[in-house]
Design a protein around this motif. Structure first.
Motif, PDB file in Angstrom:
ATOM      1  N   ALA A   1       3.762  -7.472   3.285  1.00 42.35           N
ATOM      2  CA  ALA A   1       5.011  -8.121   3.717  1.00 42.35           C
ATOM      3  C   ALA A   1       5.403  -9.249   2.769  1.00 42.35           C
ATOM      4  O   ALA A   1       6.578  -9.393   2.411  1.00 42.35           O
ATOM      5  N   ARG A   2       4.415 -10.025   2.347  1.00 40.23           N
ATOM      6  CA  ARG A   2       4.719 -11.155   1.460  1.00 40.23           C
ATOM      7  C   ARG A   2       5.173 -10.677   0.076  1.00 40.23           C
ATOM      8  O   ARG A   2       6.103 -11.236  -0.510  1.00 40.23           O
TER       9      ARG A   2
ATOM     10  N   ALA B   1      13.167  -1.470   3.840  1.00 38.66           N
ATOM     11  CA  ALA B   1      12.696  -0.215   4.441  1.00 38.66           C
ATOM     12  C   ALA B   1      11.429   0.286   3.740  1.00 38.66           C
ATOM     13  O   ALA B   1      10.513   0.807   4.385  1.00 38.66           O
ATOM     14  N   LEU B   2      11.367   0.117   2.417  1.00 38.29           N
ATOM     15  CA  LEU B   2      10.170   0.531   1.674  1.00 38.29           C
ATOM     16  C   LEU B   2       8.958  -0.297   2.105  1.00 38.29           C
ATOM     17  O   LEU B   2       7.862   0.240   2.304  1.00 38.29           O
ATOM     18  N   THR B   3       9.158  -1.602   2.240  1.00 39.47           N
ATOM     19  CA  THR B   3       8.061  -2.473   2.668  1.00 39.47           C
ATOM     20  C   THR B   3       7.569  -2.084   4.055  1.00 39.47           C
ATOM     21  O   THR B   3       6.361  -2.019   4.317  1.00 39.47           O
ATOM     22  N   ASN B   4       8.516  -1.801   4.942  1.00 39.01           N
ATOM     23  CA  ASN B   4       8.142  -1.403   6.298  1.00 39.01           C
ATOM     24  C   ASN B   4       7.345  -0.097   6.291  1.00 39.01           C
ATOM     25  O   ASN B   4       6.318   0.025   6.983  1.00 39.01           O
ATOM     26  N   LEU B   5       7.788   0.876   5.491  1.00 39.85           N
ATOM     27  CA  LEU B   5       7.077   2.152   5.433  1.00 39.85           C
ATOM     28  C   LEU B   5       5.678   1.969   4.836  1.00 39.85           C
ATOM     29  O   LEU B   5       4.710   2.598   5.289  1.00 39.85           O
ATOM     30  N   LEU B   6       5.553   1.113   3.836  1.00 38.22           N
ATOM     31  CA  LEU B   6       4.237   0.880   3.236  1.00 38.22           C
ATOM     32  C   LEU B   6       3.253   0.255   4.234  1.00 38.22           C
ATOM     33  O   LEU B   6       2.066   0.604   4.238  1.00 38.22           O
ATOM     34  N   THR B   7       3.749  -0.630   5.080  1.00 40.15           N
ATOM     35  CA  THR B   7       2.852  -1.214   6.097  1.00 40.15           C
ATOM     36  C   THR B   7       2.428  -0.151   7.115  1.00 40.15           C
ATOM     37  O   THR B   7       1.277  -0.140   7.566  1.00 40.15           O
ATOM     38  N   VAL B   8       3.353   0.732   7.456  1.00 41.49           N
ATOM     39  CA  VAL B   8       3.006   1.825   8.381  1.00 41.49           C
ATOM     40  C   VAL B   8       1.946   2.732   7.747  1.00 41.49           C
ATOM     41  O   VAL B   8       0.956   3.112   8.392  1.00 41.49           O
TER      42      VAL B   8
END
Length: 219
Positions: A204-205, A148-155
């Motif tokens: 993401a990576r 979830a943290l990774t997803n929020l950072l990409t957003v």
């Protein structure tokens, strides 16, 4: 249509500076949001049912407000109440303020996922509140919330494009300006897409690598 990549090499220095501004506002704003979000989640968790209601209401209000509006309010409305920030610092604060409530929700979901029995067992062994947090909860939460943290950072990375409306000299503003001056919109827009794709892919990576490392460490 003529596609002339030399437009990009001619303005490589300007584009490079804009790229660094984008990365700087994104990372510092996200770090600010992460810290405030964790503090907010811990505060909400420690308060009683009625005492936490104002914080939950504020969180809902911020989550229901578009990021663009938050930028307008802080940067253009701030001077009327004595808050006069330069554009880049305002951009960092906007990202931190906007993302903090989302980070707080992620941390809250992580805290709720830790089995109550583990906490009760640790309390029986004499661990205090901070020891419970640092030794029992946070290590487990990290694994649970990393996707979830990774997803929020990409957003948040992509949200930096909106900072152009408060005159932050980031990629969208600079490449848009180059495109307008040289009428090379195709070249600049392709470069803009590739730059954001690079940042999102790297995020993401790194997120996937951290998930594997943290999971292996805890196992």
């Amino acid at each position: 249509m003529n596609f002339d990549p030399s437009i990009l090499t001619t303005h490589a220095g300007e584009i490079g500076d804009a790229f660094l501004v984008t990365v700087k506002t994104w990372l510092l704003g996200s770090a600010l949001g992460l810290i405030v979000g964790l503090a907010l989640a811990l505060l909400i968790r420690s308060l009683g049912r009625w005492a936490r209601l104002p914080l939950l209401a504020l969180s809902e209000l911020i989550r229901g407000t578009p990021f663009l509006v938050i930028c307008f309010i802080l940067y253009y409305g701030g001077p009327s109440i004595g808050i006069d920030l330069n554009a880049i610092f305002a951009g960092i604060v906007c990202i931190g303020f906007y993302s903090s409530v989302y980070f707080a929700e992620i941390f809250r979901s992580g805290f709720n996922a830790v089995p109550r029995g583990q906490l009760e067992a640790a309390e029986c062994l004499g661990l205090d509140r901070w020891q419970l947090l640092l030794r029992i909860e946070l290590p487990q939460i990290l694994v649970i919330i990393l996707p979830a943290l990774t997803n929020l950072l990409t957003v948040l990375c992509k949200e930096t494009a909106i900072l152009s409306i408060i005159t932050v000299p980031e990629l969208t503003a600079v490449l848009g300006g180059i495109g307008t001056r040289t009428f090379s919109f195709a070249e600049t827009l392709v470069a803009l897409c590739l730059a954001y794709l690079l940042l999102v892919e790297l995020t993401a990576r790194v997120g996937n690598w951290l998930e594997r490392r943290v999971g292996a460490y805890l196992n």
